[in-house]
Design an enzyme around this catalytic site. Structure first.
Site: not given
Ligand code: AMP
Length: 569
Positions: A257, A250, A302, A272, A343, A419, A252, A425
């Site tokens: 969030r 998907e 998101e 979040r 998502f 986690r 990102k 990611k």
């Molecule tokens: P990170 O903030 O780098 O840890 O990445 C995770 C975050 O990406 C999640 O907490 C979401 O806020 C965001 N996110 C964006 N698109 C998506 C998606 N398609 N699925 C899950 N999380 C997503």
């Protein structure tokens, strides 16, 4: 329960640094705790409400000092003085109350119910005279407190209990107290905590010792749930290796969030960090009402900003103010619109979906929400085993101004607050900057005689000047064998010194280094107008000519692209 009993437990817990002992002590205490005392669980974690509840005690040190002064009749200055000497307001309260108690005996017995009753009034107070009312509520407790009770009461109100007990300690203590230990049981208790976000509810059920009952603890609409978190991989290939094939990939999205709860007419939005942001996003409420075909639902999404005119997606920073601002919401909504990218789904029409597969959850999303671009859409997704196709999709996400992609296992469940290794990611690595050393400062102590802090500069292409952007001292080693050392760097720099002012020196720009950093900030302190937060030296770059170092323009670009504020990520 007498608060003294709890204070004695705190004391016993503080006396040991060992986790296992803390678990043993807590489990003994829990075994003797009745159902009617369940709210003591919050106090054990230094809180007055369950985690999902936003209300916090929120008392400043200054207000605590005033309350101690009022309760004991001791001058504020004297209390502040003691605080400076002892460094712990709780201990100060213990000491002054001990003195006080010799002359006037405390009046009432303090109970945990009374503590909760008074402390819970604190976050409710608003408006004129609030400060005095708060002081009165705390003073009332302190005048009844024994020295030991005062110690922990003050630490509780200023949010610094210092007993070394976390949620995980309580989880293990519950497992030990009611299920004789065991990994499976511990996991079930964690699961119940994650779903309910309410340690008192979990205690109450665990106390009966039936695992089946714990499994029944479920999500509740309207109470925020901790989001499931992703692990990181660097390449699509690694992603496939970890998840198997095929998997879902998907976008990102580069927004923040948003967990959406809908129960009939009632809609709430949480970030979040479990903050309720419902009022800030009236248009989202509207989209949920219009475009989500369900009586009750919890959605994970998101929210992403886009330009009203060009419809291009914008980076998180550009809409971050929408989360905090509580006024002019209408105006802000028009200027900084968001699109909701759904998502995941955790709950639908009376049924929790967290134990269903991602595949099934995705299918439910599709069946109840139709895409309405720039309002609410399903997160862009492909399901594939093909690396090439996945890479194309990744590139497309980046071209669309998003952060990268998420790879998800189709068979995995939703684990709130965890986690997990089944949601990954992938985003491009933060770029290293190549900068030139233009100044330095001699160190102190062990590092005297060495240059130990180095001014870094980038290049302004227009003026052809080197402009300062930060100072680095981290990542350089004391000893030569460990890597690049202060000694070696000092030797290299010395012949390049052009000016000396006390410990500071200016250096002819020649030595190029690579640094990583956590964030770029605007700054008046350096003549580039920018500053690096937490820069870390990674390598000397003798291979890089000065003409190739990072330019001011590139720094500006990195700043604009810079990813998310950590709180909402
Ligand atoms: P990170 O903030 O780098 O840890 O990445 C995770 C975050 O990406 C999640 O907490 C979401 O806020 C965001 N996110 C964006 N698109 C998506 C998606 N398609 N699925 C899950 N999380 C997503």
């Amino acid at each position: 329960m007498r608060y003294l009993k709890l204070a004695e437990l705190y004391k016993e817990l503080s006396a040991t640094p060992k986790r296992l002992e803390k678990i043993e002590i807590t489990s003994k205490f829990l075994r003797n705790l009745g159902s009617s005392d369940r709210e003591i669980m919050y106090l054990l974690l230094g809180d007055i409400y369950p985690e999902y509840d936003e209300r916090r005690i929120g008392i400043s040190d200054q207000l605590a000092i005033k309350s101690i002064s009022k309760a004991t009749g001791i001058d504020i200055k004297k209390i502040v003085h003691e605080w400076k000497v002892i460094g712990d307001l709780g201990k100060v309260a213990e000491k002054v109350i001990l003195h006080k108690k010799q002359s006037t005996l405390h009046s009432h017995i303090l109970t945990t119910e009374k503590i909760l009753e008074n402390l819970r009034k604190l976050p409710e107070l608003e408006g004129k005279g609030t400060v005095n009312k708060k002081i009165l509520l705390i003073t009332e407790l302190l005048t009844s407190a024994s020295p030991l009770e005062a110690l922990y009461l003050v630490r509780t109100i200023i949010g610094d209990l210092r007993i070394g007990v976390q949620e995980s300690t309580i989880r293990e203590a519950l497992t030990k107290a009611f299920f004789k230990g065991g990994k499976k049981e511990s996991a079930k208790i964690q699961n119940a905590i994650d779903k309910s976000n309410d340690i008192a509810v979990v205690f109450d059920v665990a106390k009966k010792g039936k695992l089946k009952d714990l499994e029944k603890i479920s999500l509740q609409i309207g109470k925020p749930i901790k989001a499931m978190l992703a692990q990181k991989v660097t390449t699509i290939k690694d992603g496939f290796k970890a998840l198997g094939q095929p998997c879902a990939i998907e976008y990102k999205y580069d927004g923040f969030r948003l967990l959406i709860h809908k129960n009939g007419e009632d809609i709430s939005l949480f970030t979040r960090s479990l903050e309720n942001v419902t009022k800030q996003f009236p248009e989202v409420i509207d989209y949920i009402n219009k475009y989500v075909n369900a009586k009750s639902v919890i959605l994970d999404s998101e929210a992403v900003g886009f330009d009203k005119k060009t419809k291009e997606y914008k980076p998180f920073q550009s809409i971050s103010q929408r989360i905090r601002r509580k006024y002019h919401i209408d105006k802000l909504q028009k200027e900084l619109p968001v699109e909701i990218n759904i998502f995941d789904i955790l709950y639908h029409d009376g049924k929790s979906l967290v134990d269903e597969t991602f595949e099934k959850r995705t299918a439910i999303i599709k069946s109840i929400i139709k895409n309405h671009p720039y309002k609410i859409i399903h997160a862009k997704q492909i399901i594939t085993s093909n690396e090439k196709r996945a890479k194309e999709f990744y590139k497309k996400a980046l071209r669309d101004n998003q952060e990268g992609v998420m790879m998800k296992n189709l068979k995995a469940t939703y684990q709130p607050g965890r986690r997990v290794g089944h949601m990954l990611k992938i985003k491009p690595e933060e770029r290293d900057l190549d900068l030139v050393i233009t100044g330095a400062e001699y160190g102190k102590g062990k590092r005297s005689g060495w240059l130990s802090s180095f001014i870094l500069s980038c290049k302004d292409e227009k003026s052809k000047k080197f402009l300062e952007i930060g100072k680095v001292g981290t990542g350089i080693k004391e000893k030569k064998e460990q890597g690049m050392s202060f000694g070696e760097l000092t030797e290299q720099i010395k012949p390049l010194i052009t000016e000396e002012h006390g410990k500071k020196v200016k250096i002819k720009p020649k030595i190029v280094v690579s640094v990583t950093y956590q964030e770029i900030q605007k700054s008046p302190n350096y003549n580039s107008g920018w500053a690096l937060r937490f820069p870390r030296f990674t390598a000397l770059r003798p291979d890089k000519p000065l003409s190739e170092i990072t330019t001011l323009k590139e720094i500006e670009k990195d700043f604009i692209k810079q990813k998310r504020n950590y709180r909402y990520g």
